[in-house]
Design a protein around this motif. Structure first.
Motif: not given
Length: 248
Positions: A167, A169-174, A179-180, A226
């Motif tokens: 799988e 994942v096209d876009v992730t955020t480090d 945390d959000w 965040t």
């Protein structure tokens, strides 16, 4: 020992330079492939230049299946792809790397043995080699410069294999160590800003204040903040208020 994960074998046909064999091994292992087959390497085997270039993927070279002929290398295979950029006078289905590896994934999952052939560096596979394949893989390269290095071709094909079996994942955020921010975090921030801005007379004239507050709140709800962002913005407002009070 090679892994038990169903996967195609990558067959290097008459490779000429040890460095390219090592680069191919490294590219394969980058994407979880470890079944290398080598047919009649020009400079013999083992090859120290290949080992040096493999840089951490030397196990693939140690476990590579060495064959004197292509027929020997492919004798246990159920389906074979040939990689080539040149037009051939042979009637065969031609796949993009993505479509080819999708089919390879389906066939290996069903228990079939699949191989992908890569030709020697100078001229690629001969027609006699391609004739042994069930299908062709062609990379959509610049027609004015279609030549791919052996390691590059292996890398492209291995990458497409990985995309089919893992799988992606096209876009992730480090987020780093944060945390959000949740709804309560953002709500407290907006209330903090609204209160201070109201004291400063920002929401003026009075009849427009409710609409301005809605727009202001909507602005913050759109932002992917965040908790660290929220803490910083609280600090910005507190410092601005302190600075104003000192000046007064």
């Amino acid at each position: 020992m090679p892994s038990d994960t169903p996967q195609p074998a990558f067959v290097l046909v008459r490779p000429q330079m040890g460095e390219n064999i090592g680069a191919a091994a490294r590219a394969m292992w980058n994407f979880g492939l470890d079944r290398m087959r080598i047919v009649a390497p020009r400079d013999g085997w083992p090859n120290q230049k290949a080992v040096a270039m493999a840089s951490g993927a030397g196990r693939l070279l140690d476990e590579a299946q060495l064959s004197a002929t292509l027929a020997d290398s492919l004798e246990d295979c159920d389906f074979v792809f040939a990689t080539t950029a040149r037009p051939r006078e042979l009637t065969k289905p031609v796949y993009s790397p993505e479509a080819a590896m999708k089919l390879a994934a389906e066939k290996t999952a069903a228990g079939q043995k699949v191989a992908v052939m890569f030709g020697p560096e100078r001229a690629g596979l001969e027609n006699e080699d391609v004739a042994r394949a069930n299908a062709i893989i062609t990379v959509p390269v610049n027609p004015e410069f279609a030549s791919l290095n052996l390691g590059q071709c292996v890398l492209l094909t291995a990458y497409e294999w990985r995309r089919q079996v893992e799988e992606v994942v096209d876009v992730t955020t480090d987020l780093g160590k944060s945390d959000w921010a949740n709804h309560a975090d953002v709500d407290a921030l907006v209330n903090h800003y609204e209160g201070r801005l109201e004291e400063a007379g920002f929401f003026f004239p009075p009849e427009k204040a409710p609409g301005m507050k809605v727009v202001f709140r909507n602005l913050f709800s759109r932002l992917p903040l965040t908790r660290a962002d929220v803490q910083m913005l609280h600090g910005v407002m507190r410092q601005m208020v302190r600075w104003k009070e000192k000046r007064d």
